[in-house]
Design a protein around this motif. Structure first.
Motif, PDB file in Angstrom:
ATOM      1  N   ALA A   5       0.853  -1.187   0.000  1.00 30.15           N
ATOM      2  CA  ALA A   5       0.000   0.000   0.000  1.00 30.15           C
ATOM      3  C   ALA A   5       0.890   1.239   0.000  1.00 30.15           C
ATOM      4  CB  ALA A   5      -0.929  -0.008   1.214  1.00 30.15           C
ATOM      5  N   LEU A  71      -6.788  -0.390   0.422  1.00 30.17           N
ATOM      6  CA  LEU A  71      -5.656  -1.255   0.738  1.00 30.17           C
ATOM      7  C   LEU A  71      -4.772  -0.683   1.840  1.00 30.17           C
ATOM      8  CD1 LEU A  71      -4.156  -3.861  -0.119  1.00 30.17           C
ATOM      9  CD2 LEU A  71      -2.877  -2.452  -1.757  1.00 30.17           C
ATOM     10  N   SER A  72      -4.792   0.647   1.986  1.00 36.70           N
ATOM     11  CA  SER A  72      -3.860   1.326   2.887  1.00 36.70           C
ATOM     12  C   SER A  72      -4.409   1.445   4.300  1.00 36.70           C
ATOM     13  CB  SER A  72      -3.536   2.727   2.350  1.00 36.70           C
ATOM     14  OG  SER A  72      -2.822   3.474   3.320  1.00 36.70           O
ATOM     15  N   ARG A  87     -10.400  -3.108   5.167  1.00 32.30           N
ATOM     16  CA  ARG A  87      -9.145  -3.129   4.432  1.00 32.30           C
ATOM     17  C   ARG A  87      -9.195  -4.270   3.430  1.00 32.30           C
ATOM     18  NH1 ARG A  87      -3.765  -5.301   4.791  1.00 32.30           N
ATOM     19  NH2 ARG A  87      -2.298  -3.838   3.809  1.00 32.30           N
ATOM     20  N   ASP A  89      -8.076  -5.518  -0.981  1.00 34.26           N
ATOM     21  CA  ASP A  89      -7.556  -5.312  -2.324  1.00 34.26           C
ATOM     22  C   ASP A  89      -8.741  -5.095  -3.269  1.00 34.26           C
ATOM     23  OD1 ASP A  89      -6.442  -5.532  -4.851  1.00 34.26           O
ATOM     24  OD2 ASP A  89      -5.264  -7.317  -4.389  1.00 34.26           O
TER      25      ASP A  89
END
Length: 221
Positions: A5, A71-72, A87, A89
């Motif tokens: 990320a 993602l971060s 969280r 992808d």
């Protein structure tokens, strides 16, 4: 192994320095485009790449209940104070098939090297008749090939057709020189939408005198 990320390293700067320094109002038309293309509604709207939750308040004002995926973890540390988040992808969304009436992607497609896979995931999680709104930097006028230091005379260098990742940027005060960007020429971007099984229904641009953003809305048949 989970994807890296890139925004984790700049999350604090993004929230405390970049956002407060952004020009007031809606200079590149992002809020206007979201209102025009998504419109008022109800139910869950999934924001793919929600970051720090900048758009959550506007989504609520339109009547929607925003849910964010990013993602971060660094960005979500701020985002979770503004909307429910998970969280994940974007190429493997933690959302059931056909479960949401609306999805939005706000200025994030250049952060996602496999955006065609993201669009396929968007199509998977949308209900039949569901709406997807893409608000993105303009493929023809923004990228490592575009020098926007003079807004009245944007210079387009070779590179538009290359479709590659780069940290080249006309400014050192923005996001792209820090985390890079993946460029999708306009035909590649629109073809990816069609390949995902989504039907394009509307377009708009934002920013002047040379557009900064190109946005569109689609439906899932």
């Amino acid at each position: 192994m989970a994807p890296t990320a890139a925004y984790d390293e700049i999350a604090d700067w993004y929230e405390h320095d970049f956002l407060p320094a952004s020009r007031p109002g809606d200079p590149i038309g992002v809020q206007r485009q979201l209102t025009e293309l998504l419109g008022a509604g109800s139910g869950t709207v999934l924001e793919v790449g929600c970051g720090t939750g900048v758009h959550a308040a506007q989504l609520r004002e339109l009547g929607w209940a925003p849910l964010g995926v990013d993602l971060s973890a660094g960005m979500l540390a701020y985002g979770k104070t503004k909307l429910p988040v998970a969280r994940g992808d974007a190429t493997r969304l933690p959302v059931r098939d056909g479960s949401v009436p609306a999805v939005v992607a706000m200025l994030v497609h250049t952060d996602m090297p496999d955006y065609p896979a993201v669009l396929r995931e968007v199509s998977r999680v949308l209900r039949p008749g569901g709406v997807f709104v893409h608000v993105g930097v303009h493929p023809a006028f923004c990228g490592g090939f575009a020098d926007r230091s003079d807004p009245a005379a944007v210079v387009i260098r070779p590179g538009y057709l290359d479709g590659h990742w780069t940290k080249d940027s006309w400014t050192t005060e923005g996001v792209r020189n820090r985390v890079g960007a993946t460029h999708f020429p306009l035909p590649a971007l629109l073809q990816a939408v069609l390949d995902a099984g989504l039907t394009l229904t509307g377009f708009t641009e934002g920013g002047e005198p040379v557009p900064t953003t190109l946005s569109f809305t689609t439906i899932k048949p």
